[in-house]
Design a protein around this motif. Structure first.
Motif, mmCIF file in Angstrom:
data_model
loop_
_atom_site.group_PDB
_atom_site.id
_atom_site.type_symbol
_atom_site.label_atom_id
_atom_site.label_comp_id
_atom_site.label_asym_id
_atom_site.label_seq_id
_atom_site.Cartn_x
_atom_site.Cartn_y
_atom_site.Cartn_z
ATOM 1 N N ALA A 12 32.895 45.373 33.168
ATOM 2 C CA ALA A 12 33.124 43.905 32.921
ATOM 3 C C ALA A 12 32.219 43.401 31.579
ATOM 4 O O ALA A 12 31.770 42.108 31.800
ATOM 5 C CB ALA A 12 32.479 43.264 34.089
ATOM 6 N N ALA A 13 32.080 44.322 30.517
ATOM 7 C CA ALA A 13 31.216 43.874 29.475
ATOM 8 C C ALA A 13 32.158 43.278 28.301
ATOM 9 O O ALA A 13 31.455 42.890 27.338
ATOM 10 C CB ALA A 13 30.475 45.240 29.272
ATOM 11 N N GLY A 14 33.477 43.427 28.312
ATOM 12 C CA GLY A 14 34.169 42.930 27.133
ATOM 13 C C GLY A 14 33.826 41.449 26.988
ATOM 14 O O GLY A 14 33.560 40.744 27.736
ATOM 15 N N VAL A 104 35.949 54.123 39.088
ATOM 16 C CA VAL A 104 35.789 53.398 37.830
ATOM 17 C C VAL A 104 36.957 52.416 37.498
ATOM 18 O O VAL A 104 38.127 52.909 37.690
ATOM 19 C CB VAL A 104 35.834 54.457 36.514
ATOM 20 N N MET A 105 36.771 51.184 37.628
ATOM 21 C CA MET A 105 37.564 49.988 37.436
ATOM 22 C C MET A 105 37.194 49.255 36.423
ATOM 23 O O MET A 105 36.274 49.031 35.899
ATOM 24 C CB MET A 105 37.774 49.480 38.815
ATOM 25 N N PHE A 106 38.248 48.252 36.104
ATOM 26 C CA PHE A 106 38.188 47.280 35.033
ATOM 27 C C PHE A 106 38.040 45.815 35.316
ATOM 28 O O PHE A 106 38.831 45.481 36.472
ATOM 29 C CB PHE A 106 38.943 47.357 33.762
ATOM 30 N N GLY A 107 37.000 44.877 35.025
ATOM 31 C CA GLY A 107 37.127 43.756 35.557
ATOM 32 C C GLY A 107 38.241 42.678 35.595
ATOM 33 O O GLY A 107 38.203 41.810 36.106
ATOM 34 N N ASP A 108 38.820 43.134 34.552
ATOM 35 C CA ASP A 108 40.071 42.247 33.989
ATOM 36 C C ASP A 108 41.374 43.002 34.563
ATOM 37 O O ASP A 108 42.415 42.527 34.029
ATOM 38 C CB ASP A 108 39.990 42.173 32.455
ATOM 39 N N THR A 109 41.378 43.737 35.652
ATOM 40 C CA THR A 109 42.734 44.369 36.244
ATOM 41 C C THR A 109 42.653 43.603 37.796
ATOM 42 O O THR A 109 42.457 44.627 38.605
ATOM 43 C CB THR A 109 42.971 45.892 36.309
ATOM 44 N N PRO A 110 42.813 42.343 37.896
ATOM 45 C CA PRO A 110 42.499 41.636 39.095
ATOM 46 C C PRO A 110 43.746 41.819 40.270
ATOM 47 O O PRO A 110 43.320 41.523 41.560
ATOM 48 C CB PRO A 110 42.552 40.282 38.702
ATOM 49 N N LEU A 111 44.676 42.655 39.977
ATOM 50 C CA LEU A 111 45.736 42.984 40.920
ATOM 51 C C LEU A 111 45.727 44.082 41.417
ATOM 52 O O LEU A 111 46.555 44.506 42.136
ATOM 53 C CB LEU A 111 46.925 42.587 40.325
ATOM 54 N N ILE A 112 44.487 44.871 41.221
ATOM 55 C CA ILE A 112 44.267 46.531 41.703
ATOM 56 C C ILE A 112 44.491 46.242 43.286
ATOM 57 O O ILE A 112 43.880 45.062 43.965
ATOM 58 C CB ILE A 112 43.399 47.053 41.267
ATOM 59 N N ASP A 113 45.470 47.093 43.986
ATOM 60 C CA ASP A 113 45.654 47.004 45.129
ATOM 61 C C ASP A 113 44.544 47.908 46.135
ATOM 62 O O ASP A 113 44.444 49.271 45.377
ATOM 63 C CB ASP A 113 46.911 47.292 45.634
ATOM 64 N N GLY A 174 47.163 53.857 33.795
ATOM 65 C CA GLY A 174 46.595 52.410 34.455
ATOM 66 C C GLY A 174 45.136 52.168 34.099
ATOM 67 O O GLY A 174 44.849 50.971 34.466
ATOM 68 N N GLY A 175 44.511 53.157 33.556
ATOM 69 C CA GLY A 175 43.225 52.805 33.268
ATOM 70 C C GLY A 175 42.201 52.979 34.345
ATOM 71 O O GLY A 175 40.918 53.110 34.251
ATOM 72 N N LEU A 176 42.448 53.077 35.567
ATOM 73 C CA LEU A 176 41.673 53.295 36.749
ATOM 74 C C LEU A 176 41.666 54.947 36.942
ATOM 75 O O LEU A 176 42.549 55.565 36.955
ATOM 76 C CB LEU A 176 42.211 52.457 37.852
ATOM 77 N N MET A 177 40.597 55.266 37.411
ATOM 78 C CA MET A 177 40.209 56.480 37.745
ATOM 79 C C MET A 177 38.938 56.868 38.847
ATOM 80 O O MET A 177 38.227 55.859 38.828
ATOM 81 C CB MET A 177 39.529 57.293 36.495
ATOM 82 N N ASN A 225 49.293 46.859 39.522
ATOM 83 C CA ASN A 225 47.851 47.225 39.777
ATOM 84 C C ASN A 225 47.214 47.237 38.682
ATOM 85 O O ASN A 225 45.825 47.538 38.528
ATOM 86 C CB ASN A 225 47.974 48.749 40.576
ATOM 87 N N ALA A 226 47.815 47.596 37.415
ATOM 88 C CA ALA A 226 47.070 48.033 36.284
ATOM 89 C C ALA A 226 47.265 46.925 34.989
ATOM 90 O O ALA A 226 46.642 47.251 33.947
ATOM 91 C CB ALA A 226 47.742 49.254 35.337
ATOM 92 N N LEU A 227 47.755 45.728 35.651
ATOM 93 C CA LEU A 227 47.837 44.700 34.556
ATOM 94 C C LEU A 227 46.713 44.197 34.143
ATOM 95 O O LEU A 227 45.789 43.445 35.018
ATOM 96 C CB LEU A 227 48.700 43.408 35.160
ATOM 97 N N GLY A 228 46.233 44.283 32.969
ATOM 98 C CA GLY A 228 44.818 43.766 32.508
ATOM 99 C C GLY A 228 45.344 42.271 31.687
ATOM 100 O O GLY A 228 46.229 42.068 31.154
ATOM 101 N N ILE A 229 44.291 41.672 31.860
ATOM 102 C CA ILE A 229 44.157 40.057 31.286
ATOM 103 C C ILE A 229 43.432 40.013 30.065
ATOM 104 O O ILE A 229 42.151 40.338 29.886
ATOM 105 C CB ILE A 229 43.447 39.290 32.304
#
Length: 449
Positions: A12-14, A104-113, A174-177, A225-229
């Motif tokens: 969440a550093a972006g 490992v997840m990204f703070g700008d992918t809020p729809l991850i299930d 999707g960027g998630l690992m 799930n991978a939709l980035g904002i």
């Protein structure tokens, strides 16, 4: 899987420059909750035990916000932005503790299930060293492709580096690992930066693990799930997707939404079975609507509890602290704040009730207000069971209206009214025959001068 320990690292550093905002990107809200908090909730639902937030831009704001949505999370600062693998290693101290699973997840992918994360964790439990969560799309342009051979993932190829054959792949990153904890540090430390940007890419972990004969697999989730904002338009798109999901959940759970697309929920809205929600209703945070309640059109509710078989609206506003009990009614163009409306009580028309108790079965006439604020402090109004407050009355707090009392229409009540008493708080009417004509003539004459 429950016995396996899990660390979730949320990047969440972006800076989020495309958001055109002084607020860190991941703190922009969806359904009333910062988008990064949605990621935290998904991680917790997937069984994570420890959380690490990697922050950068707006670090102090992030720490302050995290105390609300993730009070037990550790925060790590990525001082320089040198790529995704570099960001993950900012949380090295947490990784070194030796969890079974590292997400490992990204703070700008809020729809991850949470189910997508659980699936990845199951693959780790079955022996995979690295699991990449991907999605399929008919238009893969711009996305990294997941290159598989023999059911194993061998590479994540950025589009500019794809061969013609690889460009045809519709299975995308999707960027998630998920990484097996016992291999996580060795794989991350092996990531190099010999690329055009000189950055350390998390995606390189796939080929590094393959080169060590470790099992690497991809699992499939929906595109959502991978939709980035990255900008406000994408934020609105994610909000729409979240709302559509939540409306469907509410209806499948037994609530009626007459025009679902016009109802807006917050992240924690609870709606009971057989509740009816009419069009154009907005729910802010902290709302519970119990079974059998009807919320009429164009109502705005936040921080409120609406009891069973109650009725709200149309055009009603319930503010924080409003507590409607069974079969209570708050009607059109009424506002209720920090007040209890007890069983069967009615607040029907054009009324403000604040800092008050309305007793069971009481009736509040149109245009009534509780005068609860003197410009400095708030004061309480207590209205007893079965009381009747006539239209256009002002109850100047602190004041008490006893059980069964009757307040005459147009009264200003400044003193307590005992139970079963009748109170008048208005001047006696005086009628002066002919004075209206005289007044008109005098004003008309003055206007000509």
């Amino acid at each position: 899987m429950n016995e396996r320990s899990c660390l979730s690292i949320i990047l969440a550093a972006g800076e989020g420059t495309r958001m055109k905002s002084t607020l860190p990107k991941v703190l922009h809200r969806i359904a009333g909750l910062p988008m990064v908090a949605h990621v935290v909730r998904a991680a917790e639902a997937a069984g994570t035990g420890d959380l690490a937030l990697v922050i950068g831009h707006g670090a102090e704001q992030m720490r302050e916000a995290a105390q609300k949505f993730a009070p037990h999370a550790e925060t790590f600062v990525q001082e320089k932005r040198l790529g995704t693998a570099h960001a993950v290693l900012a949380a090295r101290a947490a990784i070194e503790r030796g969890h079974d699973d590292v997400l490992v997840m990204f703070g700008d992918t809020p729809l991850i299930d949470a189910e997508a994360l659980k699936t990845a964790r199951r693959k780790l439990a079955e022996g995979a060293a690295v699991v990449v969560i991907g999605f399929r799309t008919e238009n893969p342009t711009g996305y990294g492709r997941l290159v598989e051979k023999g059911g194993k993932l061998v590479a994540i190829r950025e589009e500019k580096d794809c061969s013609e054959e690889e460009r045809a792949i519709k299975f995308c990153n999707g960027g998630l690992m998920a990484i097996a904890g016992r291999h996580a540090l060795a794989l991350l430390d092996a990531v190099g930066n010999s690329n055009a940007k000189g950055e350390y890419y998390l995606t390189d972990v796939v080929e590094i693990a393959g080169g060590k004969d470790l099992e690497v697999v991809a699992t499939e989730a929906s595109f959502d799930n991978a939709l980035g904002i990255n900008n406000r338009a994408q934020l609105a798109e994610a909000e729409a997707i979240w709302q559509k999901r939540r409306r469907r959940e509410a209806m499948l759970a037994g609530a009626t939404l007459i025009a679902p697309e016009t109802v807006w929920f917050s992240f924690d809205t609870q709606v009971g079975q057989d509740a009816v929600i009419e069009p154009n209703v907005w729910f802010g945070p902290g709302v519970t609507v119990e079974a059998g309640t009807t919320v009429h059109a164009f109502s705005h509710i936040e921080g409120a509890t609406v009891g069973p078989s109650a009725e709200v609206g149309p055009f009603a506003r319930l503010r924080p602290g409003a507590d409607l009990r069974r079969k209570a009614k708050v009607g059109n163009f009424c506002e209720v704040k920090k007040a209890v409306v007890e069983e069967g009580a009615k607040v029907n028309h054009l009324t403000y009730i604040g800092d008050a108790r309305i007793g069971a079965g009481a009736n509040i006439g149109a245009g009534t207000i509780t005068c609860n604020y003197d410009g400095y402090s708030k004061f309480f109004t207590d209205i007893g069971a079965g009381a009747f407050i006539g239209s256009n009355s002002a109850l100047v707090a602190p004041v008490s209206i006893g059980d069964g009392a009757y307040v005459a229409s147009g009264s200003v009540i400044t003193e307590n009214v005992p139970g079963d008493a009748l109170a008048f708080g208005r001047a006696r009417q005086k009628t002066l025959p002919g004075k209206a004509k005289e007044l008109r003539e005098r004003r008309a004459s003055a206007a000509k001068k």
